[in-house]
Design a protein around this motif. Structure first.
Motif, PDB file in Angstrom:
ATOM      1  N   TRP A 116       0.842  -1.197   0.000  1.00 45.64           N
ATOM      2  CA  TRP A 116       0.000   0.000   0.000  1.00 45.64           C
ATOM      3  C   TRP A 116       0.877   1.246   0.000  1.00 45.64           C
ATOM      4  CZ3 TRP A 116      -4.916   1.174  -0.858  1.00 45.64           C
ATOM      5  CH2 TRP A 116      -5.890   0.178  -0.748  1.00 45.64           C
ATOM      6  N   ALA A 117       1.891   1.251   0.869  1.00 49.03           N
ATOM      7  CA  ALA A 117       2.763   2.425   0.989  1.00 49.03           C
ATOM      8  C   ALA A 117       3.496   2.686  -0.328  1.00 49.03           C
ATOM      9  CB  ALA A 117       3.759   2.233   2.126  1.00 49.03           C
ATOM     10  N   ALA A 118       4.056   1.653  -0.927  1.00 50.34           N
ATOM     11  CA  ALA A 118       4.782   1.826  -2.187  1.00 50.34           C
ATOM     12  C   ALA A 118       3.846   2.317  -3.291  1.00 50.34           C
ATOM     13  CB  ALA A 118       5.450   0.514  -2.595  1.00 50.34           C
ATOM     14  N   ALA A 119       2.671   1.723  -3.390  1.00 51.83           N
ATOM     15  CA  ALA A 119       1.719   2.115  -4.437  1.00 51.83           C
ATOM     16  C   ALA A 119       1.190   3.527  -4.207  1.00 51.83           C
ATOM     17  CB  ALA A 119       0.563   1.118  -4.479  1.00 51.83           C
ATOM     18  N   ALA A 120       0.924   3.881  -2.959  1.00 48.15           N
ATOM     19  CA  ALA A 120       0.406   5.214  -2.656  1.00 48.15           C
ATOM     20  C   ALA A 120       1.465   6.280  -2.916  1.00 48.15           C
ATOM     21  CB  ALA A 120      -0.076   5.278  -1.204  1.00 48.15           C
ATOM     22  N   ARG A 121       2.698   5.989  -2.584  1.00 45.10           N
ATOM     23  CA  ARG A 121       3.775   6.954  -2.851  1.00 45.10           C
ATOM     24  C   ARG A 121       3.966   7.147  -4.356  1.00 45.10           C
ATOM     25  NH1 ARG A 121       7.294   4.231   1.731  1.00 45.10           N
ATOM     26  NH2 ARG A 121       6.585   5.461   3.501  1.00 45.10           N
ATOM     27  N   ARG A 122       3.919   6.046  -5.087  1.00 37.35           N
ATOM     28  CA  ARG A 122       4.057   6.110  -6.549  1.00 37.35           C
ATOM     29  C   ARG A 122       2.904   6.907  -7.167  1.00 37.35           C
ATOM     30  NH1 ARG A 122       5.346   1.040  -6.676  1.00 37.35           N
ATOM     31  NH2 ARG A 122       3.262   0.311  -7.099  1.00 37.35           N
ATOM     32  N   ALA A 123       1.687   6.669  -6.662  1.00 36.38           N
ATOM     33  CA  ALA A 123       0.491   7.319  -7.207  1.00 36.38           C
ATOM     34  C   ALA A 123       0.268   8.713  -6.633  1.00 36.38           C
ATOM     35  CB  ALA A 123      -0.733   6.446  -6.928  1.00 36.38           C
ATOM     36  N   GLY A 124       0.887   8.999  -5.495  1.00 34.98           N
ATOM     37  CA  GLY A 124       0.706  10.295  -4.855  1.00 34.98           C
ATOM     38  C   GLY A 124      -0.468  10.365  -3.904  1.00 34.98           C
ATOM     39  N   ALA A 125      -1.205   9.255  -3.739  1.00 35.27           N
ATOM     40  CA  ALA A 125      -2.369   9.258  -2.846  1.00 35.27           C
ATOM     41  C   ALA A 125      -2.834   7.832  -2.576  1.00 35.27           C
ATOM     42  CB  ALA A 125      -3.521  10.049  -3.459  1.00 35.27           C
ATOM     43  N   ILE A 126      -3.339   7.604  -1.380  1.00 38.14           N
ATOM     44  CA  ILE A 126      -3.906   6.298  -1.047  1.00 38.14           C
ATOM     45  C   ILE A 126      -5.107   5.999  -1.934  1.00 38.14           C
ATOM     46  CG2 ILE A 126      -5.171   4.997   0.724  1.00 38.14           C
ATOM     47  CD1 ILE A 126      -3.357   6.329   2.832  1.00 38.14           C
ATOM     48  N   ILE A 127      -5.970   6.986  -2.147  1.00 32.90           N
ATOM     49  CA  ILE A 127      -7.177   6.713  -2.931  1.00 32.90           C
ATOM     50  C   ILE A 127      -6.852   6.358  -4.383  1.00 32.90           C
ATOM     51  CG2 ILE A 127      -8.795   7.931  -1.450  1.00 32.90           C
ATOM     52  CD1 ILE A 127      -8.666  10.331  -3.268  1.00 32.90           C
ATOM     53  N   THR A 128      -5.814   6.931  -4.936  1.00 35.15           N
ATOM     54  CA  THR A 128      -5.403   6.576  -6.295  1.00 35.15           C
ATOM     55  C   THR A 128      -4.802   5.171  -6.305  1.00 35.15           C
ATOM     56  OG1 THR A 128      -4.965   8.901  -6.759  1.00 35.15           O
ATOM     57  CG2 THR A 128      -4.045   7.296  -8.299  1.00 35.15           C
ATOM     58  N   ALA A 129      -4.015   4.848  -5.290  1.00 33.81           N
ATOM     59  CA  ALA A 129      -3.458   3.492  -5.181  1.00 33.81           C
ATOM     60  C   ALA A 129      -4.586   2.467  -5.067  1.00 33.81           C
ATOM     61  CB  ALA A 129      -2.533   3.398  -3.972  1.00 33.81           C
TER      62      ALA A 129
END
Length: 149
Positions: A116-129
């Protein structure tokens, strides 16, 4: 009395079942640390969000104080972070129109917090991840990051 008050405030956001699951994760992590084992990479137990903005929190653990949660926090500035946050502070937030922070009643995940953390950082937001995880689960193509062709 302070502990009881915190628990009452947090009840608006946590059911007894979620409270127990978060506490169990905390105890499991502490036991692993005491045994010199690797810390578990838990799946988030609960998701909180602002109904009038993009702030989102995923929690995996609840400290024995009954107030300190650990997980992924995204205040909507494009830089989700792993760390601790306060259940009572989330419960005390007052937003426009008499709203407050809410728990996502339909949230469920099989994805560990590190992903979750890696995807959210890549996407710039938890909701986008989260949207990207759903697309991937359906077999849809993920959107290309902006600026890349």
């Amino acid at each position: 009395m302070g502990k009881t008050k915190k628990r009452r405030v947090g009840r608006k956001l946590l059911t007894a079942e979620l409270h127990d699951a978060l506490r169990a994760n905390d105890e499991t992590r502490r036991a692993a640390v005491m045994a010199g084992a690797a810390e578990p990479d838990f799946v988030p137990v609960v998701k909180f969000f602002s109904p009038v903005g993009s702030a989102t929190w995923l929690a995996t653990e609840l400290d024995e104080d009954g107030d300190t949660l650990f997980g992924l926090a995204d205040l909507g500035f494009g830089c989700p972070e792993l760390g601790s946050f306060s259940l009572s502070e989330l419960a005390s937030v007052r937003l426009p129109f008499g709203l407050g922070i809410e728990r996502d009643l339909g949230f469920a995940s099989e994805v560990p917090l590190s992903r979750w953390a890696a995807a959210a950082r890549r996407a710039g937001a938890i909701i986008t991840a989260e949207q990207n995880f759903r697309r991937a689960a359906r077999g849809d193509e993920l959107p290309k990051p902006e600026g890349r062709g």
